[in-house]
Scaffold this active site. Structure first.
Site: not given
Length: 253
Positions: A81, A206, A234
């Site tokens: 991320s 995601d 995610h």
């Protein structure tokens, strides 16, 4: 001796793990023992987070330079991320530190735009900022839930993760800086110049970072390989531990 913000375990090739916004290095706790069977794993706290709370760089590049001082030369660097933004810049600014690059559920640009449909709408990020100013802890708890949305783990596991992250949350200043980096950073021009073999890993479910962003990275980075999990969201390293570890181990070699 392990430096502040650097939790190391195992022996073998150096693997550096970089967490995302709203989290700290403890998010990797379940996979570190698995990875440490074959690698020397360094789970780093990003500047302003947990053990690195006193480190407060103003810009993403300053944060990258700070992280670089804690990365062994010739390491494999895995960024998840927001940690993926740090990893991408690290490979460009400090190439001697990065032998291989793994990008997990990340993107070169988090914010959507007229020429980038694969991002988060600005209004969503603005709402996060407003909620953060009102109630940091509630906002972070909501964010953990968003990270697990459409993932394949039970509610008890999600609550355990939220409790682990809530035990030592990032400072409000670090969270605000992180949101600014997510809002302002665009690394698309860097992708074609990333100089190392790269593993791009992404979940097709995601909702925070669309899988199209991962596919774009895999197409643009010269030595990239894409691993896509159809039923992951995610947090693949949380919901698909064995698959994530297997992909990373195969990539590291």
């Amino acid at each position: 001796m392990v430096e502040p913000g650097n939790r190391a375990a195992g022996a073998g090739p150096d693997l550096v793990l970089l967490h995302g916004w709203g989290f700290h290095a403890g998010v990797w706790a379940d996979v570190v023992p698995m990875l440490a069977m074959h690698m020397r794993v360094h789970a780093l706290d990003l500047p302003g987070h947990n053990d690195s709370r006193d480190d407060s760089p103003a810009s993403l590049d300053a944060a990258v330079d700070s992280v670089a001082r804690r990365v062994p030369e010739g390491a494999v660097v895995c960024g998840w991320s927001m940690g993926g933004l740090v990893a991408q810049r690290l490979a460009r600014r400090h190439p001697a530190r990065v032998r291989r690059l793994a990008l997990l559920a990340t993107t070169p640009r988090f914010l959507a735009g007229s020429d980038w449909p694969h991002g988060m709408q600005p209004a969503v990020l603005d709402e996060f900022a407003r909620n953060l100013a009102r109630d940091r802890d509630a906002t972070l708890a909501t964010f953990v839930t968003l990270n697990t949305l459409h993932g394949a783990r039970d509610r008890a596991s999600v609550r355990q993760l939220a409790k682990r992250m809530a035990a030592n949350p990032p400072s409000a200043a670090a969270l605000e800086r992180g949101l600014a980096w997510l809002r302002e950073t665009d690394l698309r021009v860097d992708a074609a110049w990333l100089p190392v073999p790269t593993l791009v890993m992404h979940g097709a479910r995601d909702t925070l970072v669309p899988v199209a962003a991962g596919r774009w990275l895999a197409q643009q980075i010269p030595q990239a390989t894409l691993v896509e999990w159809p039923d992951a969201a995610h947090l693949p390293f949380f919901t698909h531990r064995e698959a994530f570890v297997a992909a990373l181990e195969s990539f590291v070699g």
